[in-house]
Design an enzyme around this catalytic site. Structure first.
Site, PDB file in Angstrom:
ATOM      1  CE1 TYR A  26      35.446  16.156  11.392  1.00  0.00           C
ATOM      2  CE2 TYR A  26      34.364  18.140  10.568  1.00  0.00           C
ATOM      3  CZ  TYR A  26      34.799  16.841  10.375  1.00  0.00           C
ATOM      4  OH  TYR A  26      34.618  16.229   9.158  1.00  0.00           O
ATOM      5  CG  HIS A 101      40.515  10.033  11.350  1.00  0.00           C
ATOM      6  ND1 HIS A 101      40.593  10.818  10.225  1.00  0.00           N
ATOM      7  CD2 HIS A 101      41.113   8.866  11.036  1.00  0.00           C
ATOM      8  CE1 HIS A 101      41.213  10.147   9.263  1.00  0.00           C
ATOM      9  NE2 HIS A 101      41.541   8.960   9.739  1.00  0.00           N
TER      10      HIS A 101
HETATM   11  O1  CA2 Z   1      37.473  13.245  11.900  1.00  0.00           O
HETATM   12  C1  CA2 Z   1      38.496  13.657  11.343  1.00  0.00           C
HETATM   13  O2  CA2 Z   1      39.481  14.048  11.968  1.00  0.00           O
HETATM   14  C2  CA2 Z   1      38.537  13.749   9.824  1.00  0.00           C
HETATM   15  O3  CA2 Z   1      39.874  13.435   9.410  1.00  0.00           O
HETATM   16  C3  CA2 Z   1      38.191  15.172   9.461  1.00  0.00           C
HETATM   17  C4  CA2 Z   1      38.097  15.408   7.959  1.00  0.00           C
HETATM   18  C5  CA2 Z   1      37.183  14.367   7.297  1.00  0.00           C
HETATM   19  O4  CA2 Z   1      37.243  14.509   5.887  1.00  0.00           O
HETATM   20  C6  CA2 Z   1      37.578  12.948   7.664  1.00  0.00           C
HETATM   21  O5  CA2 Z   1      36.643  12.064   7.091  1.00  0.00           O
HETATM   22  C7  CA2 Z   1      37.595  12.746   9.170  1.00  0.00           C
HETATM   23  C8  CA2 Z   1      37.538  16.793   7.679  1.00  0.00           C
HETATM   24  C9  CA2 Z   1      38.345  17.905   8.245  1.00  0.00           C
HETATM   25  C10 CA2 Z   1      37.593  19.179   8.069  1.00  0.00           C
HETATM   26  O6  CA2 Z   1      37.648  19.885   9.272  1.00  0.00           O
HETATM   27  C11 CA2 Z   1      36.730  20.855   9.479  1.00  0.00           C
HETATM   28  C12 CA2 Z   1      36.709  21.367  10.742  1.00  0.00           C
HETATM   29  C13 CA2 Z   1      35.814  22.353  11.054  1.00  0.00           C
HETATM   30  C14 CA2 Z   1      34.953  22.823  10.104  1.00  0.00           C
HETATM   31  C15 CA2 Z   1      34.982  22.310   8.834  1.00  0.00           C
HETATM   32  C16 CA2 Z   1      35.885  21.327   8.500  1.00  0.00           C
END
Ligand code: CA2
Length: 153
Positions: A26, A101
């Site tokens: 991310y 995303h």
């Molecule tokens: O890529 C993206 O922006 C997502 O929406 C992020 C979601 C995931 O479930 C989607 O499939 C794609 C997850 C968000 C969680 O964010 C975190 C960030 C840092 C550490 C842990 C989780």
């Protein structure tokens, strides 16, 4: 559309952890960094930037956007893959909706390949890290401006 467009940028569950864990997926930017990117990209438009870990709260904000916003950028996070209720709320909108995303969910686990939100989105930006938000804000405002310039029928 009001003279100064209002753009809602809504973020789903766990995005408050951005920059803290999983930077290889991310990126290193925090959610505060992402907010600053959106405000810069909005070039004077009003940005309402929010994050919630609760499905119902996100739905309330989508409903609020129906009357208060010129466009919506939404990173539904995990709820994009699961929430028919969020899809139903989005279907009640007439403003442009850009799904956003950080990662490219289609290139990850199979369960991320499907998004309910995509069924109601005008367009999707994914896979560019925090830059996805910049592109999504630009696209959303462009769509909002095009719509406001269109003669009423
Ligand atoms: O890529 C993206 O922006 C997502 O929406 C992020 C979601 C995931 O479930 C989607 O499939 C794609 C997850 C968000 C969680 O964010 C975190 C960030 C840092 C550490 C842990 C989780």
């Amino acid at each position: 559309m009001p003279e100064t467009p209002v753009l809602y940028v809504l973020n789903g569950p766990n995005l408050n952890l951005l920059g803290v864990r999983e930077p290889h997926i991310y990126g290193r930017e925090t959610l505060a960094d992402v907010q600053a990117i959106c405000e810069r990209a909005a070039e004077g438009a009003t940005v309402v930037f929010r994050q919630s870990n609760r499905e119902g709260e996100l739905i309330d904000w989508v409903q609020e956007a129906r009357t208060e916003a010129s466009a919506l950028v939404l990173n539904p996070a995990g709820y994009g893959h699961t929430s028919i209720a969020l899809l139903d709320a989005l279907k009640a909108l007439t403003i442009p909706v850009v799904e956003c995303h950080l990662s490219n969910p289609a290139a990850r686990e199979d369960f991320r390949a499907h998004s309910y939100v995509s069924l109601a989105a005008t367009g999707i930006v994914s896979g560019f890290g925090a830059h996805s938000y910049e592109l999504a804000v630009q696209a959303a405002l462009r769509l909002a401006r095009e719509r406001s310039a269109r003669p009423a029928r």
